[in-house]
Design a protein around this motif. Structure first.
Motif, PDB file in Angstrom:
ATOM      1  N   PRO A 128      53.176  21.120  40.743  1.00 15.29           N
ATOM      2  CA  PRO A 128      52.052  20.248  40.376  1.00 15.29           C
ATOM      3  C   PRO A 128      51.841  19.106  41.371  1.00 15.29           C
ATOM      4  CG  PRO A 128      53.374  20.754  38.447  1.00 15.29           C
ATOM      5  CD  PRO A 128      54.128  21.268  39.631  1.00 15.29           C
ATOM      6  N   ASP A 129      52.937  18.529  41.867  1.00 17.19           N
ATOM      7  CA  ASP A 129      52.805  17.410  42.801  1.00 17.19           C
ATOM      8  C   ASP A 129      52.382  17.855  44.194  1.00 17.19           C
ATOM      9  OD1 ASP A 129      53.453  15.303  41.034  1.00 17.19           O
ATOM     10  OD2 ASP A 129      55.581  15.818  41.166  1.00 17.19           O
ATOM     11  N   ILE A 130      52.654  19.109  44.559  1.00 22.45           N
ATOM     12  CA  ILE A 130      52.148  19.640  45.836  1.00 22.45           C
ATOM     13  C   ILE A 130      50.664  19.926  45.725  1.00 22.45           C
ATOM     14  CG2 ILE A 130      52.216  21.619  47.401  1.00 22.45           C
ATOM     15  CD1 ILE A 130      55.222  21.753  46.958  1.00 22.45           C
ATOM     16  N   LEU A 131      50.264  20.516  44.600  1.00 29.10           N
ATOM     17  CA  LEU A 131      48.847  20.856  44.406  1.00 29.10           C
ATOM     18  C   LEU A 131      48.013  19.610  44.130  1.00 29.10           C
ATOM     19  CD1 LEU A 131      47.293  23.529  44.485  1.00 29.10           C
ATOM     20  CD2 LEU A 131      47.473  23.620  41.982  1.00 29.10           C
ATOM     21  N   PHE A 132      48.602  18.639  43.470  1.00 33.31           N
ATOM     22  CA  PHE A 132      47.890  17.397  43.140  1.00 33.31           C
ATOM     23  C   PHE A 132      48.727  16.208  43.631  1.00 33.31           C
ATOM     24  CE2 PHE A 132      46.724  20.576  39.955  1.00 33.31           C
ATOM     25  CZ  PHE A 132      45.341  20.553  40.047  1.00 33.31           C
ATOM     26  N   PRO A 133      48.700  15.901  44.931  1.00 30.19           N
ATOM     27  CA  PRO A 133      49.573  14.861  45.486  1.00 30.19           C
ATOM     28  C   PRO A 133      49.050  13.445  45.206  1.00 30.19           C
ATOM     29  CG  PRO A 133      48.167  15.759  47.197  1.00 30.19           C
ATOM     30  CD  PRO A 133      47.883  16.567  45.965  1.00 30.19           C
ATOM     31  N   GLY A 134      49.886  12.476  45.474  1.00 33.47           N
ATOM     32  CA  GLY A 134      49.481  11.080  45.361  1.00 33.47           C
ATOM     33  C   GLY A 134      49.549  10.554  43.946  1.00 33.47           C
ATOM     34  N   SER A 135      49.171   9.281  43.788  1.00 37.82           N
ATOM     35  CA  SER A 135      49.219   8.619  42.477  1.00 37.82           C
ATOM     36  C   SER A 135      47.836   8.354  41.907  1.00 37.82           C
ATOM     37  CB  SER A 135      49.988   7.301  42.580  1.00 37.82           C
ATOM     38  OG  SER A 135      49.357   6.431  43.523  1.00 37.82           O
ATOM     39  N   ARG A 136      46.816   8.617  42.684  1.00 37.65           N
ATOM     40  CA  ARG A 136      45.443   8.433  42.202  1.00 37.65           C
ATOM     41  C   ARG A 136      44.513   9.365  42.971  1.00 37.65           C
ATOM     42  NH1 ARG A 136      47.134   3.832  44.510  1.00 37.65           N
ATOM     43  NH2 ARG A 136      47.440   2.943  42.418  1.00 37.65           N
ATOM     44  N   LEU A 137      43.303   9.472  42.477  1.00 39.82           N
ATOM     45  CA  LEU A 137      42.318  10.384  43.059  1.00 39.82           C
ATOM     46  C   LEU A 137      40.965   9.697  43.084  1.00 39.82           C
ATOM     47  CD1 LEU A 137      41.204  13.164  43.980  1.00 39.82           C
ATOM     48  CD2 LEU A 137      40.996  13.751  41.548  1.00 39.82           C
ATOM     49  N   THR A 138      40.300   9.731  44.253  1.00 37.14           N
ATOM     50  CA  THR A 138      38.956   9.172  44.390  1.00 37.14           C
ATOM     51  C   THR A 138      37.966  10.307  44.606  1.00 37.14           C
ATOM     52  OG1 THR A 138      39.806   7.115  45.340  1.00 37.14           O
ATOM     53  CG2 THR A 138      37.484   7.615  45.710  1.00 37.14           C
ATOM     54  N   TYR A 144      40.397   7.731  39.881  1.00 33.44           N
ATOM     55  CA  TYR A 144      41.194   8.135  38.726  1.00 33.44           C
ATOM     56  C   TYR A 144      42.681   7.865  38.991  1.00 33.44           C
ATOM     57  CZ  TYR A 144      36.904  10.697  37.638  1.00 33.44           C
ATOM     58  OH  TYR A 144      35.592  11.039  37.386  1.00 33.44           O
ATOM     59  N   GLU A 145      43.349   7.376  37.952  1.00 27.73           N
ATOM     60  CA  GLU A 145      44.789   7.168  38.014  1.00 27.73           C
ATOM     61  C   GLU A 145      45.497   8.451  37.576  1.00 27.73           C
ATOM     62  OE1 GLU A 145      46.408   4.541  39.166  1.00 27.73           O
ATOM     63  OE2 GLU A 145      44.499   3.550  39.644  1.00 27.73           O
ATOM     64  N   LYS A 146      46.491   8.826  38.341  1.00 30.27           N
ATOM     65  CA  LYS A 146      47.232  10.038  38.017  1.00 30.27           C
ATOM     66  C   LYS A 146      48.291   9.727  36.953  1.00 30.27           C
ATOM     67  CE  LYS A 146      50.159  13.573  40.226  1.00 30.27           C
ATOM     68  NZ  LYS A 146      50.797  13.983  41.503  1.00 30.27           N
ATOM     69  N   GLY A 147      48.359  10.608  35.942  1.00 19.75           N
ATOM     70  CA  GLY A 147      49.346  10.452  34.871  1.00 19.75           C
ATOM     71  C   GLY A 147      50.508  11.408  35.035  1.00 19.75           C
ATOM     72  N   LYS A 148      50.879  12.018  33.942  1.00 19.13           N
ATOM     73  CA  LYS A 148      52.054  12.879  33.915  1.00 19.13           C
ATOM     74  C   LYS A 148      51.736  14.270  34.456  1.00 19.13           C
ATOM     75  CE  LYS A 148      55.796  14.172  30.756  1.00 19.13           C
ATOM     76  NZ  LYS A 148      56.284  14.075  29.349  1.00 19.13           N
ATOM     77  N   THR A 149      52.761  14.957  35.005  1.00 16.30           N
ATOM     78  CA  THR A 149      52.640  16.350  35.446  1.00 16.30           C
ATOM     79  C   THR A 149      53.666  17.194  34.703  1.00 16.30           C
ATOM     80  OG1 THR A 149      54.205  16.082  37.281  1.00 16.30           O
ATOM     81  CG2 THR A 149      51.865  15.652  37.752  1.00 16.30           C
ATOM     82  N   ALA A 150      53.403  18.498  34.612  1.00 10.76           N
ATOM     83  CA  ALA A 150      54.321  19.421  33.935  1.00 10.76           C
ATOM     84  C   ALA A 150      54.119  20.820  34.479  1.00 10.76           C
ATOM     85  CB  ALA A 150      54.078  19.411  32.433  1.00 10.76           C
ATOM     86  N   SER A 151      55.146  21.667  34.355  1.00 11.22           N
ATOM     87  CA  SER A 151      55.077  23.049  34.810  1.00 11.22           C
ATOM     88  C   SER A 151      55.964  23.902  33.913  1.00 11.22           C
ATOM     89  CB  SER A 151      55.521  23.168  36.261  1.00 11.22           C
ATOM     90  OG  SER A 151      55.496  24.508  36.701  1.00 11.22           O
TER      91      SER A 151
END
Length: 290
Positions: A128-138, A144-151
């Motif tokens: 999840p962190d490779i596909l959706f890196p960083g702590s926020r998204l513009t 947008y602030e990034k929250g929790k990830t899970a797999s």
């Protein structure tokens, strides 16, 4: 003694011969002058004719000299074809044939989608962190602030409604989730992984309006979209099917007028597609540089 009129007259007697008679007539000066002019004209013609003959003679001598100066270089050009050397007597061309090169073309560029359409080619690390890196998204003007990830490999355990059955039936091997939030609106993205593109496409086609990924709360985002009405989307690309569920963090139902919720879900669906495509592009570039 003078000649002409008044000269002595020879009379009879003497030796018996007739003495010369000196004419008493006046000379024809016009005839004499014409004769003299005739002689002069003949002399001039002889001179002119002699000069012309001399010019012709000189020209002929020059022509002979030019031909002689040509020597052997001019003889071949003036020879009849029968006197020219046979083709077998002509020295062969020793320069050799010009080099030839086979036509070549650049290989076609690698298709990034090929690398994310099957398990065999899609071998890059995945999380999840490779596909959706960083702590926020513009996205545009939204941040947008990034929250929790899970797999999880138990895809059905992270699904709601009919989605669990759809994922299981099409052999989902992994379901990754991530949540983003902005101003009281949260969205969870779920990316289901399959072995083939055909399986992912079939999972998308089998989904209905009750096939919803389970929202993921935590890291500052309260539980949402578990009982309230929320907006969801479904799509696929390559061997990935991706789902979104977006709603209010205060538990309020989403209506058609809540454009903010719709735009949030659309932004995260677009970002998911881009990230999956970039994964294919990165692997295609790496393969081309090997």
């Amino acid at each position: 003694m003078s000649f002409g009129q008044g000269g002595p007259q020879w009379g009879p007697g003497g030796s018996g011969s007739q003495p010369p008679q000196w004419g008493s007539q006046t000379p024809d000066w016009a005839a004499l002058a014409e004769a003299s002019e005739s002689r002069n004209r003949r002399r001039r013609w002889l001179m002119v004719g002699g000069g012309a003959l001399a010019t012709v003679a000189i020209g002929a001598a020059v022509a002979v000299a030019v031909v002689s100066a040509d020597g052997d270089n001019g003889q071949a050009a003036n020879r009849p074809a029968s006197e020219l050397p046979a083709s077998s007597d002509i020295p062969p061309d020793t320069t050799g044939p010009e080099p030839s090169f086979a036509e070549t073309s650049a290989p076609p560029p690698l298709d990034p989608k090929d690398f994310i359409s099957s398990k065999q080619k899609d071998t890059a690390p995945l999380s999840p962190d490779i596909l959706f890196p960083g702590s926020r998204l513009t996205m545009g003007e939204s941040r947008y602030e990034k929250g929790k990830t899970a797999s999880t490999k138990d895809c059905a355990s992270a699904a709601q409604g009919t989605l669990g059955t759809v994922l299981t039936k099409n052999d989902c091997t992994r379901l990754m989730r991530v949540t983003y939030s902005l101003d009281g609106v949260a969205v969870t993205v779920g990316v289901a992984v399959f072995d083939t593109e055909a399986q992912a496409t079939k999972a998308k086609d089998d989904s209905d309006d009750k096939s919803v990924v389970q929202s993921l709360s935590g890291d500052g985002v309260p539980e949402f979209c578990r009982s309230a009405v929320c907006r969801s989307t479904t799509n696929s690309y390559g061997r990935y099917a991706y789902f979104t569920v977006a709603g209010f963090t205060n538990g309020k139902d989403v209506t058609q007028k809540d454009t903010k919720v719709f735009s949030t879900g659309d932004d995260l669906a677009e970002f998911s597609f881009r990230q999956i495509r970039r994964r294919g592009e990165a692997q295609a570039t790496a393969a081309a540089n090997e």
